[in-house]
Motif scaffolding. Structure first.
Motif, PDB file in Angstrom:
ATOM      1  N   SER A  43      -1.082  10.313  -5.123  1.00 49.99           N
ATOM      2  CA  SER A  43      -1.001  10.358  -3.434  1.00 49.99           C
ATOM      3  C   SER A  43      -2.065   9.029  -3.360  1.00 49.99           C
ATOM      4  O   SER A  43      -1.949   8.355  -2.281  1.00 49.99           O
ATOM      5  N   SER A  44      -3.241   9.353  -4.099  1.00 43.00           N
ATOM      6  CA  SER A  44      -4.211   8.207  -3.904  1.00 43.00           C
ATOM      7  C   SER A  44      -3.797   6.951  -4.081  1.00 43.00           C
ATOM      8  O   SER A  44      -4.037   6.173  -3.435  1.00 43.00           O
ATOM      9  N   GLN A  45      -3.163   6.731  -5.224  1.00 43.67           N
ATOM     10  CA  GLN A  45      -2.807   5.450  -5.799  1.00 43.67           C
ATOM     11  C   GLN A  45      -1.702   4.800  -4.970  1.00 43.67           C
ATOM     12  O   GLN A  45      -1.383   3.648  -4.922  1.00 43.67           O
ATOM     13  N   THR A  46      -0.833   5.832  -4.252  1.00 44.36           N
ATOM     14  CA  THR A  46       0.094   5.146  -3.284  1.00 44.36           C
ATOM     15  C   THR A  46      -0.373   4.374  -2.312  1.00 44.36           C
ATOM     16  O   THR A  46       0.029   3.397  -1.782  1.00 44.36           O
ATOM     17  N   LEU A  47      -1.531   4.822  -1.879  1.00 47.52           N
ATOM     18  CA  LEU A  47      -2.050   4.190  -0.484  1.00 47.52           C
ATOM     19  C   LEU A  47      -2.734   2.930  -0.938  1.00 47.52           C
ATOM     20  O   LEU A  47      -3.055   2.036  -0.054  1.00 47.52           O
ATOM     21  N   ALA A  48      -3.093   2.937  -2.075  1.00 42.95           N
ATOM     22  CA  ALA A  48      -4.416   1.665  -2.786  1.00 42.95           C
ATOM     23  C   ALA A  48      -3.584   0.385  -2.202  1.00 42.95           C
ATOM     24  O   ALA A  48      -4.349  -0.502  -1.854  1.00 42.95           O
ATOM     25  N   PRO A  49      -2.471  -0.059  -2.791  1.00 50.10           N
ATOM     26  CA  PRO A  49      -2.133  -1.482  -2.352  1.00 50.10           C
ATOM     27  C   PRO A  49      -2.041  -1.719  -0.857  1.00 50.10           C
ATOM     28  O   PRO A  49      -2.033  -3.266  -0.710  1.00 50.10           O
ATOM     29  N   PHE A  50      -1.619  -1.198  -0.079  1.00 49.69           N
ATOM     30  CA  PHE A  50      -1.340  -1.417   1.381  1.00 49.69           C
ATOM     31  C   PHE A  50      -2.406  -1.217   2.305  1.00 49.69           C
ATOM     32  O   PHE A  50      -2.370  -1.718   3.344  1.00 49.69           O
ATOM     33  N   ILE A  51      -3.373  -0.629   1.850  1.00 48.77           N
ATOM     34  CA  ILE A  51      -4.570  -0.174   2.699  1.00 48.77           C
ATOM     35  C   ILE A  51      -5.070  -1.426   3.713  1.00 48.77           C
ATOM     36  O   ILE A  51      -5.270  -1.585   4.641  1.00 48.77           O
ATOM     37  N   PRO A  52      -5.450  -2.687   2.914  1.00 47.66           N
ATOM     38  CA  PRO A  52      -6.120  -3.814   3.591  1.00 47.66           C
ATOM     39  C   PRO A  52      -4.839  -4.319   4.693  1.00 47.66           C
ATOM     40  O   PRO A  52      -5.490  -4.544   5.825  1.00 47.66           O
ATOM     41  N   GLN A  53      -3.626  -4.444   4.403  1.00 40.63           N
ATOM     42  CA  GLN A  53      -2.760  -5.097   5.232  1.00 40.63           C
ATOM     43  C   GLN A  53      -2.466  -4.009   6.366  1.00 40.63           C
ATOM     44  O   GLN A  53      -2.177  -4.275   7.615  1.00 40.63           O
ATOM     45  N   LEU A  54      -2.539  -2.695   5.930  1.00 42.19           N
ATOM     46  CA  LEU A  54      -2.465  -1.642   7.201  1.00 42.19           C
ATOM     47  C   LEU A  54      -3.523  -1.683   8.118  1.00 42.19           C
ATOM     48  O   LEU A  54      -3.153  -1.557   9.250  1.00 42.19           O
ATOM     49  N   VAL A  55      -4.768  -2.102   7.792  1.00 40.23           N
ATOM     50  CA  VAL A  55      -5.961  -1.948   8.755  1.00 40.23           C
ATOM     51  C   VAL A  55      -5.702  -3.382   9.574  1.00 40.23           C
ATOM     52  O   VAL A  55      -6.138  -3.339  10.848  1.00 40.23           O
ATOM     53  N   ARG A  56      -5.367  -4.127   8.795  1.00 40.25           N
ATOM     54  CA  ARG A  56      -5.039  -5.493   9.857  1.00 40.25           C
ATOM     55  C   ARG A  56      -3.901  -5.298  10.817  1.00 40.25           C
ATOM     56  O   ARG A  56      -3.868  -5.831  11.973  1.00 40.25           O
ATOM     57  N   ASP A  57      -2.739  -4.545  10.355  1.00 42.30           N
ATOM     58  CA  ASP A  57      -1.499  -4.250  11.249  1.00 42.30           C
ATOM     59  C   ASP A  57      -2.087  -3.487  12.518  1.00 42.30           C
ATOM     60  O   ASP A  57      -1.424  -3.668  13.401  1.00 42.30           O
ATOM     61  N   ILE A  58      -2.961  -2.531  12.124  1.00 42.35           N
ATOM     62  CA  ILE A  58      -3.220  -1.565  13.422  1.00 42.35           C
ATOM     63  C   ILE A  58      -4.249  -2.321  14.411  1.00 42.35           C
ATOM     64  O   ILE A  58      -4.196  -1.666  15.584  1.00 42.35           O
ATOM     65  N   GLY A  59      -4.488  -3.556  14.069  1.00 46.10           N
ATOM     66  CA  GLY A  59      -5.319  -4.364  15.242  1.00 46.10           C
ATOM     67  C   GLY A  59      -6.806  -3.874  15.268  1.00 46.10           C
ATOM     68  O   GLY A  59      -7.279  -4.300  16.353  1.00 46.10           O
ATOM     69  N   VAL A  60      -7.416  -2.993  14.629  1.00 44.34           N
ATOM     70  CA  VAL A  60      -8.678  -2.449  15.020  1.00 44.34           C
ATOM     71  C   VAL A  60      -9.724  -3.456  14.842  1.00 44.34           C
ATOM     72  O   VAL A  60     -10.790  -3.587  15.366  1.00 44.34           O
ATOM     73  N   THR A  61      -9.401  -4.816  13.985  1.00 48.97           N
ATOM     74  CA  THR A  61     -10.345  -5.837  13.994  1.00 48.97           C
ATOM     75  C   THR A  61     -10.205  -6.854  14.662  1.00 48.97           C
ATOM     76  O   THR A  61     -10.854  -7.757  14.834  1.00 48.97           O
ATOM     77  N   HIS A  62      -9.144  -6.842  15.593  1.00 46.95           N
ATOM     78  CA  HIS A  62      -8.584  -7.722  16.651  1.00 46.95           C
ATOM     79  C   HIS A  62      -8.549  -9.188  15.877  1.00 46.95           C
ATOM     80  O   HIS A  62      -8.913 -10.263  16.671  1.00 46.95           O
ATOM     81  N   GLY A  63      -8.383  -9.244  14.582  1.00 48.76           N
ATOM     82  CA  GLY A  63      -8.204 -10.657  14.011  1.00 48.76           C
ATOM     83  C   GLY A  63      -9.308 -11.213  13.458  1.00 48.76           C
ATOM     84  O   GLY A  63      -9.491 -12.106  12.537  1.00 48.76           O
TER      85      GLY A  63
END
Length: 511
Positions: A43-63
């Protein structure tokens, strides 16, 4: 093993050490436990590869990439400890820390509860929590949703601790080292499959338009598919647990009795023992009374439990700090003190390290334990951390002088081989936890205390190492500061390891 010679100073009632026949492993039960061991790392290793892109996609950093640290810090209670890190390392560290922060607050209570109601009900709750949290993570559209999903998983996921206790329950001191030599195999499999699931199946509508291009659900939630696979595996594990896993304690107290009797303030009055300990030595006085009651927290905090907890915590502190620094060192430019490796090479090295850990423990741990004992293996493991850290500046110096050649790769190989010894510390700690338990009815709570301390260490270790590493990389600061820091952690782990008894029988005989 040197045989003990009895003389006038040998206590008459002391049981002499005799060669013991190794009890065969209960494979019917143990094989189910090994299968369930895969779930937590998967479960934890499934998340590791896409976490950076996920945070970018949700727009919390506004680019704004400079704001990533600020928002990622919300995932942990100690965001002020972090200085700028590479995005991928920081975000993985943050989501793990949020998990361990919630885990540290609840793991003792789940472990203690398993002493009263049994291991299986607590394990079923944990598996259901993993499944729900993974579905929730895949459906998250805001940063708060991500935080809540990881906190829920950490708060309710006691599966790893409960499975460790069940291994202790169904084994004895003769076959427990053999059992723990098999435990890395499911972890090795999960650590290989998890990143493949997360990396290849994230954003499936974009990657495989011919198959998933028409799915509006996967377009709206591009990370739902890998999370759903992990969640589905958790549901399958729940069914396997419900139908195939046998309870590893003989009796359990009704939940209503625990509620009305004050679970956290009183010990259970019902008779309850691990199955492997139903036969009590005839020389022990009142075994039914002494061994059948689960003790309250205050009675568990003996010197033996404190020693093994300190050793577990300091070992985890160093190991987690080292595990954070290792990939960051590989990725850091050579002129800044690293090795300038690209992500594919870093991934290959870490994958090779995981495979080597699993194979080495399977082939050598039980034999080494038979020849040298748990204390010697543990001290050797934490001591190996010192040359492992020293190799960091050696590797960088060679890379500066001669480039990345044979000498550099040889040192990298030696460093990764030394971590195999460090990895063998954990089955040794499990043996000492079992021996340190005041009685078998309190085994879950005793393990819970150690797990709680280790969870805190898993937060502090990476957080402190991240801060020191970033500080040491800044202009005008000593680049070796991070290595001094890691060596100090290693010496701390060695110091606590020296407090462990020379033999497990020293603690076992006084229970």
């Amino acid at each position: 093993m040197i045989a003990r010679q009895d003389d006038e100073e040998t206590p008459l009632l002391q049981r002499p050490e005799q060669p013991m026949t190794r009890t065969p492993l209960p494979w019917k039960q143990f094989s189910v436990i090994l299968f369930l061991e895969m779930l937590d790392p998967l479960s934890s290793q499934t998340l590791a590869p896409f976490i950076p892109q996920l945070v970018r996609d949700i727009g919390v950093t506004h680019g704004d990439e400079s704001q990533v640290g600020r928002y990622a810090g919300i995932l942990v209670s100690m965001s002020s400890l972090f200085l700028p890190l590479p995005l991928h390392s920081f975000l993985i560290l943050s989501q793990q820390s949020s998990y361990y922060a919630a885990h540290a607050l609840t793991i003792f209570h789940w472990s203690q509860l398993s002493d009263h109601v049994g291991r299986k009900p607590v394990l079923l709750i944990a598996l259901l929590a993993i499944s729900v949290s993974m579905f929730s993570f895949g459906l998250s559209k805001t940063f708060l949703d991500l935080v809540v999903s990881r906190v829920v998983c950490g708060a309710f996921d006691a599966s790893n601790a409960i499975l460790k206790i069940m291994v202790m329950d169904i084994t004895d001191m003769t076959n427990m080292p053999e059992a723990y030599s098999y435990v890395p195999i499911p972890w090795m499999i999960a650590n290989t499959i998890g990143p493949l699931i997360g990396g290849s199946l994230s954003r499936p509508a974009d990657r495989f338009p011919g198959i998933f291009g028409r799915s509006e659900l996967l377009k709206t939630y591009p990370y739902l598919l890998p999370c759903s696979i992990s969640a589905l595996f958790a549901l399958i594990a729940w069914l396997v647990t419900y139908w195939r896993l046998q309870e590893s304690v003989s009796t359990k107290a009704p939940l209503w009795e625990l509620i009305t009797g004050g679970f956290f303030g009183q010990s259970c009055s019902k008779s309850r023992q691990p199955l492997s300990n139903l036969i009590v030595d005839p020389g022990e006085a009142n075994p039914g009374e002494v061994q059948s009651k689960s003790l309250p927290l205050r009675a568990l905090l003996t010197s033996k439990v404190s020693i093994v907890t300190a050793s577990y915590a300091t070992t985890g502190l160093f190991h987690m700090a080292f595990s954070l620094v290792l990939p960051v060192f590989y990725a850091t430019p050579i002129e800044l003190g690293g090795l300038s490796l690209d992500p594919p090479r870093i991934g290959a090295l870490l994958a090779a390290q995981g495979v080597a850990h699993g194979i080495s423990q399977l082939l050598f741990y039980a034999r080494l334990h038979d020849h040298f004992g748990a204390r010697a293996i543990h001290i050797t493991g934490v001591t190996s951390g010192i040359p492992t850290v020293i190799l960091f500046p050696v590797i960088n110096t060679l890379a500066r002088a001669h480039g990345i050649g044979v000498a550099v790769w040889l040192c990298v190989a030696v460093q990764l081989m030394l971590t195999m010894s460090l990895n063998m510390c954990y089955p040794c700690i499990a043996l000492f936890i079992r021996a340190a338990a005041p009685n078998r009815a309190s085994l879950g709570a005793t393990n819970g205390i150690a797990q709680m301390a280790a969870s805190v260490a898993r937060i502090i270790g990476p957080a402190s190492a991240a801060s020191v590493f970033s500080y040491s990389m800044q202009e005008g600061h000593d680049a070796w500061l991070i290595y001094y820091f890691l060596i100090a952690m290693a010496f701390l782990a060695v110091g606590t390891a020296l407090l462990l008894p020379r033999g497990l029988s020293v603690w076992e005989d006084h229970q």
